[in-house]
Design an enzyme around this catalytic site. Structure first.
Site, PDB file in Angstrom:
ATOM      1  N   HIS A 160       0.882  -1.172   0.000  1.00 22.02           N
ATOM      2  CA  HIS A 160       0.000   0.000   0.000  1.00 22.02           C
ATOM      3  C   HIS A 160       0.924   1.227   0.000  1.00 22.02           C
ATOM      4  O   HIS A 160       2.023   1.173   0.570  1.00 22.02           O
ATOM      5  CB  HIS A 160      -0.844  -0.044   1.273  1.00 22.02           C
ATOM      6  CG  HIS A 160      -1.925   0.977   1.349  1.00 22.02           C
ATOM      7  ND1 HIS A 160      -1.679   2.284   1.683  1.00 22.02           N
ATOM      8  CD2 HIS A 160      -3.263   0.890   1.146  1.00 22.02           C
ATOM      9  CE1 HIS A 160      -2.823   2.954   1.688  1.00 22.02           C
ATOM     10  NE2 HIS A 160      -3.802   2.134   1.363  1.00 22.02           N
ATOM     11  N   ASP A 206       3.396  -3.888   8.040  1.00 24.02           N
ATOM     12  CA  ASP A 206       2.130  -3.164   7.872  1.00 24.02           C
ATOM     13  C   ASP A 206       1.003  -4.171   8.139  1.00 24.02           C
ATOM     14  O   ASP A 206       0.727  -5.034   7.311  1.00 24.02           O
ATOM     15  CB  ASP A 206       2.070  -2.604   6.440  1.00 24.02           C
ATOM     16  CG  ASP A 206       0.690  -2.041   6.094  1.00 24.02           C
ATOM     17  OD1 ASP A 206      -0.234  -2.153   6.914  1.00 24.02           O
ATOM     18  OD2 ASP A 206       0.549  -1.498   4.981  1.00 24.02           O
ATOM     19  N   GLN A 239      -4.185  -4.895   7.144  1.00 23.08           N
ATOM     20  CA  GLN A 239      -5.175  -5.867   6.650  1.00 23.08           C
ATOM     21  C   GLN A 239      -5.112  -7.199   7.385  1.00 23.08           C
ATOM     22  O   GLN A 239      -5.877  -8.104   7.061  1.00 23.08           O
ATOM     23  CB  GLN A 239      -4.977  -6.118   5.141  1.00 23.08           C
ATOM     24  CG  GLN A 239      -5.252  -4.922   4.260  1.00 23.08           C
ATOM     25  CD  GLN A 239      -6.723  -4.508   4.237  1.00 23.08           C
ATOM     26  OE1 GLN A 239      -7.608  -5.234   4.700  1.00 23.08           O
ATOM     27  NE2 GLN A 239      -7.000  -3.332   3.711  1.00 23.08           N
ATOM     28  N   LYS A 250     -10.309  -0.406  10.462  1.00 23.36           N
ATOM     29  CA  LYS A 250     -10.532  -1.593   9.623  1.00 23.36           C
ATOM     30  C   LYS A 250     -10.960  -2.779  10.473  1.00 23.36           C
ATOM     31  O   LYS A 250     -11.244  -3.852   9.964  1.00 23.36           O
ATOM     32  CB  LYS A 250      -9.262  -1.940   8.844  1.00 23.36           C
ATOM     33  CG  LYS A 250      -8.916  -0.908   7.773  1.00 23.36           C
ATOM     34  CD  LYS A 250      -7.718  -1.333   6.978  1.00 23.36           C
ATOM     35  CE  LYS A 250      -7.113  -0.213   6.181  1.00 23.36           C
ATOM     36  NZ  LYS A 250      -7.910   0.193   5.019  1.00 23.36           N
ATOM     37  N   CYS A 295      -4.622   2.357  -3.800  1.00 23.53           N
ATOM     38  CA  CYS A 295      -3.391   2.886  -3.192  1.00 23.53           C
ATOM     39  C   CYS A 295      -2.242   1.894  -3.330  1.00 23.53           C
ATOM     40  O   CYS A 295      -1.435   1.730  -2.393  1.00 23.53           O
ATOM     41  CB  CYS A 295      -3.589   3.249  -1.716  1.00 23.53           C
ATOM     42  SG  CYS A 295      -4.851   4.450  -1.454  1.00 23.53           S
TER      43      CYS A 295
HETATM   44  C1  LIG Z   1      -2.351  -2.785   3.519  1.00 22.52           C
HETATM   45  C2  LIG Z   1      -2.710  -1.397   3.935  1.00 22.52           C
HETATM   46  N1  LIG Z   1      -1.777  -0.630   4.494  1.00 22.52           N
HETATM   47  C3  LIG Z   1      -2.039   0.616   4.906  1.00 22.52           C
HETATM   48  C4  LIG Z   1      -3.279   1.160   4.760  1.00 22.52           C
HETATM   49  C5  LIG Z   1      -3.508   2.553   5.222  1.00 22.52           C
HETATM   50  O1  LIG Z   1      -4.404   2.577   6.273  1.00 22.52           O
HETATM   51  P1  LIG Z   1      -4.884   3.982   6.877  1.00 22.52           P
HETATM   52  O2  LIG Z   1      -5.510   4.714   5.734  1.00 22.52           O
HETATM   53  O3  LIG Z   1      -5.855   3.580   7.922  1.00 22.52           O
HETATM   54  O4  LIG Z   1      -3.690   4.656   7.388  1.00 22.52           O
HETATM   55  C6  LIG Z   1      -4.294   0.406   4.179  1.00 22.52           C
HETATM   56  C7  LIG Z   1      -5.632   1.003   3.963  1.00 22.52           C
HETATM   57  O5  LIG Z   1      -6.349   0.673   3.062  1.00 22.52           O
HETATM   58  C8  LIG Z   1      -4.000  -0.895   3.748  1.00 22.52           C
HETATM   59  O6  LIG Z   1      -4.927  -1.656   3.182  1.00 22.52           O
END
Ligand SMILES: Cc1ncc(COP(=O)(O)O)c(C=O)c1O
Length: 406
Positions: free
Chosen positions: A118, A195, A198, A221, A361
């Site tokens: 992401h 990260d 998910q 999430k 993203c």
């Molecule tokens: C794998 C992953 N990392 C990071 C993020 C970013 O999350 P946030 O927008 O809550 O910071 C997301 C959000 O869709 C994601 O799916």
């Protein structure tokens, strides 16, 4: 064990049945218990935490710190001072990049990421790499989204200072072999940043078992309010890092010219903290633990199987990620011949079906799989078989709506 009907009563927004919400990977819905916990905090305990020496403020501090303890227990019984509250995964990862990366990565070093990241786990490392003249190295998955041992053992070398990987891909749905990658990265002397945006909604996480030096996730999430997330960091690392943001609350003593900083975790929590949403995050953790990850996994696997079986009957649909529906973490990304994902999503919206369309993203991944844009349906434990059927039925009519023959 609660039934799915009972569970859905906790989620007023979806229980009415008007909408089918299949954008859970973007943000989940929140149950009544979470909303009530936040509301109760503001109705009964609200005051600025960590500051006042009167009942409400001390009560707010206690609730905030209890939430921290709940997060520490949730991700593998780490020390509460190893948990920094942030706004979300993005802020957590930026904190690591700026406070650790900028001070520990030097010219010629390598930062290893996967091509599936992401943007939140890519752009902060791009910034570090540019500033410190380091090189970004990309791990690439196979057709189904799996990263092989050959791939990470050939690309993580002694030059790697940081290996930053997503636990679960928000596009392919695959769970990366983080534990194996971390073991290898540590042998090479790198630190490992995970990260977990998910993964925390779907599986039990133990950051120590995973070998994560840092682990980031978002509350929104996993049933909690938007605007609260967390970063786990190994104590020795956090202790030696400079603050990310500075200002009130994160200090020990300040003079005109200088300052010393507060103990962990407060060194990294400048300004008034988001206690109300932290309380909501604790309620979300309680809710998830009450339901149990076995139940969550079973529901997601059942729904994803049904979904992918239905998609397989539509020859004009291409599904990305693993062939096995049980390896998707509820995330199914696909394209439809001749129909742009945005059009697909808009047509489905006319039938009150919510899916995601776009690059998610993850533009380098889109480039890697050769799709400018994809559609994504993502389910969570509170979705139903009937909703999957309704989605499949409406999806099968999208091409007709777009002018193709039946
Ligand atoms: C794998 C992953 N990392 C990071 C993020 C970013 O999350 P946030 O927008 O809550 O910071 C997301 C959000 O869709 C994601 O799916």
């Amino acid at each position: 064990m609660a039934t799915i009907d009972e569970i859905r009563k906790d989620f007023e927004i979806i229980n009415a049945g008007e909408y089918v919400y299949f954008d859970n990977a973007a943000t989940s819905q929140r149950p009544r218990q979470v909303l009530e916990a936040v509301s109760s905090f503001y109705k009964t305990t609200n005051a600025n935490p960590l500051r006042g020496l009167y009942d409400w403020s001390m009560g707010a501090t206690e609730e905030y710190e209890n939430a921290r303890k709940a997060v520490a227990a949730f991700i593998g019984n780490v020390k509460p001072e190893e948990i920094i509250f942030t706004r979300n995964t993005t802020e957590s990862l930026n904190l690591v990049a700026y406070s650790y990366g900028m001070d520990n990565v030097n010219e010629g070093d390598e930062i290893v990421v996967t091509v599936m990241e992401h943007h939140s786990n890519l752009l902060p490392w791009q910034m570090v790499a540019k500033k410190k003249k380091a090189k970004l190295v990309f791990l690439e998955p196979d057709e189904e989204g799996f990263i092989s041992k050959d791939e990470y053992t050939s690309k993580i070398t002694d030059k790697a200072k940081i290996v930053a990987v997503g636990h679960v891909s928000n596009v392919m749905g695959v769970t990366n072999p983080v534990k194996e990658i971390a073991e290898y990265a540590h042998e090479k002397g790198a630190i490992v940043v995970v990260d977990g945006a998910q993964s925390t909604p779907h599986m039990e996480v133990n950051v120590k078992d995973l070998g994560a030096d840092f682990f980031a996730f978002s509350g929104h999430k996993m049933l909690a309010p938007m605007g609260i997330g967390a970063l786990y960091g190994r104590l020795e690392l956090l202790e030696n890092m400079q603050p990310f943001l500075t200002g009130g609350e994160m200090i020990e003593y300040v003079t005109r010219e200088d300052a010393t900083y507060a103990e962990l975790p407060h060194k990294f929590e400048a300004g008034t903290v988001n206690a109300g949403d932290a309380v909501g995050l604790k309620a979300a953790i309680d809710y998830i633990q009450n339901i149990g990850f076995d139940f969550i996994k079973e529901r997601e696997e059942k729904l994803t199987t049904l979904l992918m079986e239905g998609l397989a009957k539509m020859p004009y649909i291409k599904v990305y990620g693993p062939k096995d529906p049980k390896k998707h973490c509820g995330i199914v990304t696909f394209t439809m011949d001749g129909v742009h994902p945005h059009d697909m999503s808009s047509v489905l919206n006319d039938d009150k079906i919510c899916i995601r369309a776009g690059h998610h993203c993850a533009q380098p991944l889109m480039q890697f799989i050769g799709a400018g844009s994809t559609a994504r349906a993502s389910v969570y434990f509170y979705n139903t078989e009937e909703e999957v059927e309704r989605f499949l039925d409406k999806l099968s009519k999208v091409r007709e709506v777009m002018g193709y023959g039946a």
